[in-house]
Each structure stands twice: as C-alpha cells, then as structure tokens.
Design an enzyme around this catalytic site. Structure first.
Site, PDB file in Angstrom:
ATOM      1  N   ARG A  94       0.841  -1.195   0.000  1.00  0.00           N
ATOM      2  CA  ARG A  94       0.000   0.000   0.000  1.00  0.00           C
ATOM      3  C   ARG A  94       0.879   1.249   0.000  1.00  0.00           C
ATOM      4  NH1 ARG A  94      -5.138   1.746  -1.188  1.00  0.00           N
ATOM      5  NH2 ARG A  94      -6.146   2.831   0.537  1.00  0.00           N
ATOM      6  N   THR A 364      -9.867   0.558  -9.233  1.00  0.00           N
ATOM      7  CA  THR A 364      -8.905  -0.408  -8.738  1.00  0.00           C
ATOM      8  C   THR A 364      -8.997  -1.597  -9.684  1.00  0.00           C
ATOM      9  OG1 THR A 364      -9.255   0.443  -6.538  1.00  0.00           O
ATOM     10  CG2 THR A 364      -8.556  -1.868  -6.665  1.00  0.00           C
ATOM     11  N   GLU A 403      -4.430   8.208  -3.888  1.00  0.00           N
ATOM     12  CA  GLU A 403      -4.784   7.359  -2.747  1.00  0.00           C
ATOM     13  C   GLU A 403      -4.946   8.145  -1.450  1.00  0.00           C
ATOM     14  OE1 GLU A 403      -6.099   4.059  -3.329  1.00  0.00           O
ATOM     15  OE2 GLU A 403      -4.206   3.999  -4.409  1.00  0.00           O
ATOM     16  N   SER A 435      -7.685   0.836   3.421  1.00  0.00           N
ATOM     17  CA  SER A 435      -8.151   0.353   2.115  1.00  0.00           C
ATOM     18  C   SER A 435      -9.302  -0.621   2.299  1.00  0.00           C
ATOM     19  CB  SER A 435      -6.995  -0.368   1.419  1.00  0.00           C
ATOM     20  OG  SER A 435      -7.441  -1.007   0.242  1.00  0.00           O
TER      21      SER A 435
END
Ligand code: GLY
Length: 557
Positions: A94, A364, A403, A435
């Site tokens: 991430r 995504t 993000e 997330s």
C-alpha cells in the site's frame, strides 16, 4: 462529482456486455482471470514457460500497468494474498503518506474539506508501493528472472495495445473533469477507442526497472523524474520518501467459515476483517435466511442489517496497524460476533444513528492466478479512482495515484466512496491509508478452492461476500454467482441500498424495500469486476466478470 461522472459512463458501457468470460478444465491446470486480454495472455505465457503463479502475477501486474492504465499501475499500490507450497502469505504494498503530509492538509482555514484536493493533482498522491511490492514477491517466491517478467510490459508499452471502448470513455470523461488542471491530456489525449496506443516513456521506465529493479524506481532515474514532477506541481513526495518506502509481509487474516479457511487481507486493508465479519454474521443468522430467496426484499434487508454493523466498526477502529491499535482479535472474536449478530433486526431497519462501532463502538483492479502445482495469487492494486490523480510523471510516462483520499481528511466527512473514518485513519507522515481491497482465498484441506477479488472501493468486500454466498449458500455455479445482481449498503447514507444498472434488483423487490423504508439508488457504476478461479470436484473454472472486459483462461501445460 468527478468519480460519479466517470463511473456513469463506465457502467453504461459495461452494461452492454452480458456474458461472463468463462473457462473450465480438469484440476492440475493453470488458470488466470484478468481484467483484460493482455494480462491474461501474459500470465498464460509465463506459466507455460515454467514460471509459477507468483511469476505470472508479477508479469501480469506490470502488463496491466501499460494496457489497463486506468488502474493497473507502477504509480500506485496494493495487496497480494498468496498460497504457496501449502502456506498462506499476505504482502502489503500500500502507498504511504509523504513525510510532509499532515492531518489537516486537505482542510481550508475554516477547517472545511477543500473539494478534490485529495483526488486531483500532485498533492493527491501517496508514495507508490507497486514496484517494491512486486520485487518483494519475486525475492521470496519468484523462479524466473525478474527482467523476463517485466519484458512483456515493455513490449506493450513500445509496440502498443488496442484501446478498449470503456477505457477510452473513462479517459474522455476524466479529461472533461480535469479541465487542464494536470498534464493528463499531454499523455492520454491521443488515445482512441479501437486504435493502437503506444507509451514510449513508460517503455523506457519499465526497461530501467527490468534492468535495475526497485533501485531505479526508489533511488535512481525514475525516482528523480518523479520528485522533479512533484516539485513542478507543488506535490509532497521527496527522494527521502521514496528511499524510505518499504513493502511488508504481514500475517494474513485467516478465519474459519463452514469447511473452509478464509485467507484474506490484514490491515491496512479493512476488507479482510470486514469480509470475515460479514460471513460470520450471516452464518450466525442462518435461521433468518432459511427459505429466503436470493435478492428478494427480505434477503436485501438481512444483508443490509449485517453490513451496517461491519461499516460502523470499519469507521471507528480500522487504520494502519503501524500507527493505530487495531483490535483485530476482538473484532473477529466469536463472542463479539454472537453479540453483534443478536443486534440484527430481521423485520425492521435498525435506526442508523443507533448503530455504533460495536466493541464499546474507482478504479482499482484485480487479477487471480492459479498454477498447476496449486499455488495461487490473489492480487488487487490501484491508483484509487480512474487514472488516479491525473498526473503523469513527465519523462517516465506513468500515472500517479490519488490514494490520499482514502485517509479520513476530517473525522466524519465521507471520502469519494462515501465512507467515513476517525482518528484511526487520520493522515500522518509515513502512514498507510485504510483500504477496502480484499484479495482473498478459500482453502479446504490444504488446497485452494477459490481465488477471488474485485475493484470497487468500499463495495469490494460486500461484492465478494455476495459472490461467496451465491456460490456456497445458494449453490450457484461460479459464472452465475458472479453474474447475479449485486447490491450494497454501508451504514451511511442512512437506509440507502445501492444498485447497479448492470443488474438491478427486480421491480417488485424494489417496491417492497421502499415500503420497508429503504431509499434505493441506482449508482452510476457497476458493483465490482470480479476475477475468480474455482478449483473443486476435479475441475478448474475461471471467470471474468461480465460487467467488464476481463478474460479468463484455464489451460493444461
Ligand atoms: N482505493 C480504494 C481502496 O483501497 O479501498
């Protein structure tokens, strides 16, 4: 707003398709379910060349960074859930907040959230994790040389690929929204549906990564180009941020469900805990589901009652475990799930404000790979929304993520996916944003039976939950389980059930839900793009969701 407009077109286009891409063969075959044909072709090529599932996953991830630029990436991050030689693993790559990021960076002087600052432009990006993540996966499990795995992506960047109708449409919509605020048009302005699209700068970047590995991206030429781009555009990512980035192996969340082990994501994904809670709560309320028809009003109500409790916990407790104490054991504890299940009202909508966290309180993409030895990779990675922040690193040719919007910019204020957060997900330097990505596996008697995942932001784990339920509780074959209508409830907005134009709930079900007090909204985008592989009863089946342009393959080699 930006996301919704992009997504409207997305769904309209996707709903033209209606047949799932399905492939089936005897067990011991290799299989892939990929969001596009190029990713699928490359995975097959690598497996046939003697690579394992991890090799194929790395090559597919790099390929999608070229042919699926709306979400495939080297400028974003993700999660990989693996089954290798009979053991479960979870890789966290991430993005992180840059060192110069701070809690109130998206608030104005009145402490109000500045619209789109966490979504568009240079300040929207976290420090990318994809290249380091894929490198870590290769260091631990790869069997073919790294450069060979990057090579197919270099080829597609140099020679081009054929632009799909839907990716052209998301890009057209984004161009309108950006109104020249970023350099997106300089790179993607010439893209035409059905035409070849080449990315020479990206080809050069990928060639450097093939030769030098992550040293190029985090310390070398690509790092310098990325930081130069940040400096020109007022972004925060520095050379020190890149040099300090780490991808990490974490313990996967492993829970029991029926005869299976569910192997799924750990924080900073909320998805693994949430999916385990959803399945656990439904199992505890099994008697309520007896005789209830799939996707009937009563079914939707029961599923919404379950989901609202899961989202309340998500908002209060979940964040980066390196920065906040996530009460993972308590949230998955059997007695806690019993207590939460007991709060569900099978007849009426529970009052939204009364649902507190329970302990006291788009774009995504996903692909799945299975090799003939039974090793499996479930990988979801992202730039966040379509084409991320809309900023391309000039000279390096890749898109940066937006993000940072997955952090809670201000407690209680929804992000682009409409979910809220608290201190646990506040911005802090070096922290990973929460997330919903949930690449998952179901394992039975030491063998992988299901490899599954999807994009969809906050709808990711409710989509996976519904497909698993369709498959195992309703006994649907995988193609039907994936193609069936999906719906979504996430506590807020109050009493809202979201449907998708691809497959809305039946008219009479909608009427009954409205009579019960639900507000039905047909959202502008499809609920996910599931890529799944099932290996059961001596047969391997792979499915790419009919909602998009994915390709599934099963082959003997
Ligand atoms: N960017 C969407 C997610 O990670 O949940």
């Amino acid at each position: 707003m930006l996301f919704r407009l992009i997504s409207t077109l997305f769904t309209l286009l996707l709903s033209c398709h209606s047949i799932a891409d399905t492939a089936e063969k005897q067990s011991g075959s290799g299989a892939v379910a990929s969001p596009d044909q190029y990713g699928a072709a490359v995975a097959e090529q690598i497996l046939r060349r003697g690579g394992n599932a991890v090799d194929a996953a790395i090559a597919t991830a790099f390929t999608l960074a070229v042919t699926y630029p709306e979400a495939g990436n080297i400028g974003g991050g993700g999660f990989m859930t693996l089954w290798f030689d009979g053991k479960a693993y979870f890789l966290d790559y991430r993005e992180t907040a840059p060192a110069a990021a701070h809690r109130d960076m998206y608030l104005d002087s009145e402490k109000q959230v500045i619209e789109n600052l966490s979504l568009i432009g240079h300040k929207a990006s976290g420090v990318p994790g994809t290249v380091m993540g894929l490198w870590q996966a290769h260091q631990r499990f790869g069997s073919l040389p790294w450069a060979e795995l990057v090579k197919p992506a270099v080829h597609y960047a140099q020679s081009g690929f054929t632009v799909a109708e839907n990716q052209y449409q998301y890009r057209a919509d984004l161009l309108n929204q950006l109104e020249g605020k970023t350099n997106f048009a300089d790179y993607f302005g010439t893209m035409q549906a059905g035409k070849n699209f080449r990315q020479p700068e990206l080809a050069a970047t990928l060639s450097r990564i093939a030769e030098h590995g992550p040293a190029d991206f985090y310390l070398g030429e690509t790092a310098k180009l990325l930081v130069g781009q940040m400096q020109r555009g007022g972004g925060l990512i520095s050379m020190a941020d890149l040099a300090g980035y780490k991808a990490g192996w974490r313990e996967p969340v492993v829970t029991s469900w029926h005869d299976f082990q569910l192997v799924t994501t750990a924080p900073p994904s909320s998805g693994g805990i949430a999916l385990s809670q959803l399945l656990g709560l439904k199992q505890r309320r099994a008697a309520d589901f007896n005789g209830v028809t799939l996707n009937s009003a009563q079914y939707v109500h029961l599923m919404a009652e379950i989901a609202k409790r899961v989202y309340a916990d998500r908002a209060d407790y979940l964040g980066d475990p390196d920065f906040t104490t996530v009460p993972q054991q308590q949230l998955l504890d059997s007695a806690y799930l019993d207590k939460r299940a007991a709060e569900i009202n099978p007849k009426k909508i529970s009052v939204t404000n009364a649902i507190q966290a329970g302990l006291e309180g788009y774009h995504t993409t996903h692909f799945s790979v299975l090799d003939k030895h039974g090793n499996a990779v479930s990988n979801t990675y992202t730039l966040n929304l379509d084409y991320g922040s809309g900023v391309i690193v000039e000279g390096a040719g890749f898109l940066l993520n937006n993000e940072m919007d997955d952090f809670s910019a201000k407690a209680g204020v929804p992000n682009a996916f409409g979910v809220v957060g608290s201190d646990a997900n506040a911005i802090a330097p070096g922290k990973r944003m929460l997330s919903s990505m949930t690449p998952s596996l179901l394992v039975k008697d030491g063998k992988v039976e299901l490899v599954i995942g999807t994009p969809g932001g906050s709808t990711i784990f409710t989509s996976i939950f519904q497909v698993i339920t369709n498959l195992y509780d309703f006994g649907l074959p995988l193609s039907e389980a994936v193609a069936a209508p999906r719906f979504h409830h996430q506590l807020l907005p109050k009493d809202q059930i979201s449907m998708e134009p691809y497959a809305p709930l039946a008219a009479e079900v909608q009427t009954e839900l409205k009579a019960r007090g639900y507000n039905l909204v047909t959202q502008g985008w499809s609920l996910g793009d599931i890529q799944a592989i099932q290996s059961t009863g001596g047969k391997v089946t792979a499915i790419a969701d009919p909602r998009s342009r994915g390709v599934a393959k099963v082959f003997s080699y």
